[in-house]
Write a protein that holds these residues in place. Structure first.
Motif, PDB file in Angstrom:
ATOM      1  N   SER A  80      32.470  32.209 103.802  1.00 26.70           N
ATOM      2  CA  SER A  80      31.021  32.331 103.751  1.00 26.70           C
ATOM      3  C   SER A  80      30.702  33.817 103.778  1.00 26.70           C
ATOM      4  O   SER A  80      31.303  34.567 104.549  1.00 26.70           O
ATOM      5  CB  SER A  80      30.389  31.641 104.969  1.00 26.70           C
ATOM      6  N   PHE A  81      29.797  34.216 102.947  1.00 28.07           N
ATOM      7  CA  PHE A  81      29.464  35.634 102.889  1.00 28.07           C
ATOM      8  C   PHE A  81      28.174  35.938 103.644  1.00 28.07           C
ATOM      9  O   PHE A  81      27.278  36.619 103.152  1.00 28.07           O
ATOM     10  CB  PHE A  81      29.432  36.113 101.432  1.00 28.07           C
ATOM     11  N   ASN A  82      28.119  35.438 104.862  1.00 30.77           N
ATOM     12  CA  ASN A  82      27.047  35.769 105.793  1.00 30.77           C
ATOM     13  C   ASN A  82      27.624  36.767 106.784  1.00 30.77           C
ATOM     14  O   ASN A  82      28.620  36.488 107.429  1.00 30.77           O
ATOM     15  CB  ASN A  82      26.572  34.515 106.543  1.00 30.77           C
ATOM     16  N   TYR A  83      27.012  37.918 106.871  1.00 31.33           N
ATOM     17  CA  TYR A  83      27.558  38.967 107.728  1.00 31.33           C
ATOM     18  C   TYR A  83      26.443  39.733 108.407  1.00 31.33           C
ATOM     19  O   TYR A  83      25.279  39.667 108.003  1.00 31.33           O
ATOM     20  CB  TYR A  83      28.441  39.932 106.927  1.00 31.33           C
ATOM     21  N   ASP A  84      26.833  40.448 109.448  1.00 33.58           N
ATOM     22  CA  ASP A  84      25.895  41.280 110.186  1.00 33.58           C
ATOM     23  C   ASP A  84      25.838  42.670 109.576  1.00 33.58           C
ATOM     24  O   ASP A  84      26.796  43.131 108.957  1.00 33.58           O
ATOM     25  CB  ASP A  84      26.330  41.392 111.651  1.00 33.58           C
ATOM     26  N   LYS A  85      24.725  43.333 109.790  1.00 33.84           N
ATOM     27  CA  LYS A  85      24.560  44.720 109.353  1.00 33.84           C
ATOM     28  C   LYS A  85      25.521  45.599 110.150  1.00 33.84           C
ATOM     29  O   LYS A  85      25.782  45.341 111.322  1.00 33.84           O
ATOM     30  CB  LYS A  85      23.111  45.147 109.593  1.00 33.84           C
ATOM     31  N   VAL A  86      26.058  46.611 109.523  1.00 34.03           N
ATOM     32  CA  VAL A  86      26.919  47.567 110.217  1.00 34.03           C
ATOM     33  C   VAL A  86      26.041  48.374 111.170  1.00 34.03           C
ATOM     34  O   VAL A  86      25.052  48.982 110.743  1.00 34.03           O
ATOM     35  CB  VAL A  86      27.648  48.493 109.214  1.00 34.03           C
ATOM     36  N   ALA A  87      26.379  48.345 112.442  1.00 32.28           N
ATOM     37  CA  ALA A  87      25.536  48.980 113.466  1.00 32.28           C
ATOM     38  C   ALA A  87      25.520  50.503 113.351  1.00 32.28           C
ATOM     39  O   ALA A  87      24.475  51.130 113.523  1.00 32.28           O
ATOM     40  CB  ALA A  87      26.009  48.561 114.855  1.00 32.28           C
ATOM     41  N   ASP A  88      26.658  51.092 113.055  1.00 36.29           N
ATOM     42  CA  ASP A  88      26.772  52.553 112.994  1.00 36.29           C
ATOM     43  C   ASP A  88      27.424  52.918 111.672  1.00 36.29           C
ATOM     44  O   ASP A  88      28.626  52.723 111.502  1.00 36.29           O
ATOM     45  CB  ASP A  88      27.604  53.056 114.174  1.00 36.29           C
ATOM     46  N   ASN A  89      26.636  53.428 110.739  1.00 34.37           N
ATOM     47  CA  ASN A  89      27.193  53.752 109.429  1.00 34.37           C
ATOM     48  C   ASN A  89      27.530  55.242 109.288  1.00 34.37           C
ATOM     49  O   ASN A  89      27.691  55.738 108.181  1.00 34.37           O
ATOM     50  CB  ASN A  89      26.275  53.272 108.309  1.00 34.37           C
ATOM     51  N   SER A  90      27.645  55.931 110.432  1.00 36.57           N
ATOM     52  CA  SER A  90      28.145  57.303 110.379  1.00 36.57           C
ATOM     53  C   SER A  90      29.600  57.273 109.934  1.00 36.57           C
ATOM     54  O   SER A  90      30.239  56.209 109.915  1.00 36.57           O
ATOM     55  CB  SER A  90      28.043  57.959 111.762  1.00 36.57           C
ATOM     56  N   LYS A  91      30.141  58.419 109.575  1.00 36.55           N
ATOM     57  CA  LYS A  91      31.542  58.463 109.166  1.00 36.55           C
ATOM     58  C   LYS A  91      32.443  57.881 110.254  1.00 36.55           C
ATOM     59  O   LYS A  91      33.277  57.022 109.983  1.00 36.55           O
ATOM     60  CB  LYS A  91      31.951  59.903 108.839  1.00 36.55           C
ATOM     61  N   SER A  92      32.246  58.334 111.479  1.00 34.43           N
ATOM     62  CA  SER A  92      33.101  57.836 112.569  1.00 34.43           C
ATOM     63  C   SER A  92      32.838  56.359 112.831  1.00 34.43           C
ATOM     64  O   SER A  92      33.770  55.609 113.138  1.00 34.43           O
ATOM     65  CB  SER A  92      32.908  58.659 113.845  1.00 34.43           C
ATOM     66  N   GLY A  93      31.593  55.920 112.697  1.00 27.77           N
ATOM     67  CA  GLY A  93      31.260  54.510 112.889  1.00 27.77           C
ATOM     68  C   GLY A  93      31.921  53.624 111.852  1.00 27.77           C
ATOM     69  O   GLY A  93      32.469  52.566 112.186  1.00 27.77           O
ATOM     70  N   LEU A  94      31.887  54.046 110.587  1.00 29.83           N
ATOM     71  CA  LEU A  94      32.535  53.266 109.528  1.00 29.83           C
ATOM     72  C   LEU A  94      34.040  53.195 109.746  1.00 29.83           C
ATOM     73  O   LEU A  94      34.643  52.129 109.623  1.00 29.83           O
ATOM     74  CB  LEU A  94      32.229  53.876 108.158  1.00 29.83           C
ATOM     75  N   LEU A  95      34.638  54.325 110.091  1.00 30.84           N
ATOM     76  CA  LEU A  95      36.086  54.344 110.313  1.00 30.84           C
ATOM     77  C   LEU A  95      36.473  53.480 111.511  1.00 30.84           C
ATOM     78  O   LEU A  95      37.485  52.768 111.466  1.00 30.84           O
ATOM     79  CB  LEU A  95      36.574  55.783 110.495  1.00 30.84           C
ATOM     80  N   THR A  96      35.656  53.505 112.549  1.00 32.35           N
ATOM     81  CA  THR A  96      35.917  52.663 113.727  1.00 32.35           C
ATOM     82  C   THR A  96      35.845  51.190 113.368  1.00 32.35           C
ATOM     83  O   THR A  96      36.701  50.392 113.768  1.00 32.35           O
ATOM     84  CB  THR A  96      34.914  52.994 114.859  1.00 32.35           C
ATOM     85  N   GLU A  97      34.838  50.811 112.586  1.00 34.21           N
ATOM     86  CA  GLU A  97      34.713  49.413 112.158  1.00 34.21           C
ATOM     87  C   GLU A  97      35.886  49.000 111.274  1.00 34.21           C
ATOM     88  O   GLU A  97      36.421  47.892 111.415  1.00 34.21           O
ATOM     89  CB  GLU A  97      33.387  49.195 111.417  1.00 34.21           C
ATOM     90  N   MET A  98      36.302  49.872 110.371  1.00 30.50           N
ATOM     91  CA  MET A  98      37.450  49.564 109.515  1.00 30.50           C
ATOM     92  C   MET A  98      38.701  49.353 110.352  1.00 30.50           C
ATOM     93  O   MET A  98      39.454  48.394 110.136  1.00 30.50           O
ATOM     94  CB  MET A  98      37.662  50.675 108.484  1.00 30.50           C
ATOM     95  N   GLU A  99      38.924  50.250 111.312  1.00 34.68           N
ATOM     96  CA  GLU A  99      40.099  50.129 112.192  1.00 34.68           C
ATOM     97  C   GLU A  99      40.039  48.822 112.990  1.00 34.68           C
ATOM     98  O   GLU A  99      41.051  48.131 113.137  1.00 34.68           O
ATOM     99  CB  GLU A  99      40.178  51.319 113.155  1.00 34.68           C
TER     100      GLU A  99
END
Length: 155
Positions: A67-86
């Motif tokens: 299902s492609f229901n997802y939440d908004k990324v809370a922190d889209n800063s560079k460090s936030g994106l990298l943290t979410e990816m990790e």
């Protein structure tokens, strides 16, 4: 980890590594430079979407239903994106450690095995990498040298 799943996970890690390199190496200005696309019209927005879609693929493995229901990324800063990816890469690896290769994910009425599911996730990420590279050429964003070398691009 099952060898066939390990191979797909290693392909994922290579692909995700390229996306991470873009996030790490480009400036915020370059990450936000507008592209000729309606919605996902910057590298940052594309990376946000990649995190969101990865969460859907993970939930698909956990629930057996995509299902492609997802939440908004809370922190889209560079460090936030990298943290979410990790975070999601770690969750994915942990889940895959326990897969035996017989897992089935319902894709809108079709049964996809775990291998096809993982391949689709990687293919989606690779499609975005291609868009990002094309947009970099079109908007004069300098592609990080590591990516140029790794992918044999003309810088």
């Amino acid at each position: 980890m099952l060898d066939s799943i390990k191979g797909l996970f290693e392909d994922w890690q290579y692909t995700r590594g390229i996306v991470k390199s873009f996030v790490q190496e480009l400036s915020d200005t370059d990450l936000d430079k507008p592209f000729p696309r309606k919605k996902l019209n910057s590298i940052r927005k594309q990376c946000e979407e990649l995190v969101q879609i990865q969460s859907c693929y993970i939930k698909g493995i956990q629930t057996g239903d995509i299902s492609f229901n997802y939440d908004k990324v809370a922190d889209n800063s560079k460090s936030g994106l990298l943290t979410e990816m990790e975070k999601y890469d770690s969750i994915l690896e942990e889940i895959l450690e326990n897969c035996n290769g017989t897992e089935i994910i319902n894709w809108h009425g079709q049964d996809w095995n775990i291998h096809r599911h993982l391949s689709a996730m990687t293919g989606h990420e690779q499609m975005h990498i291609g868009q990002i590279i094309g947009f970099c050429y079109a908007t004069d964003i300098q592609i990080p040298q590591q990516i140029v070398n790794e992918m044999a691009l003309d810088g």
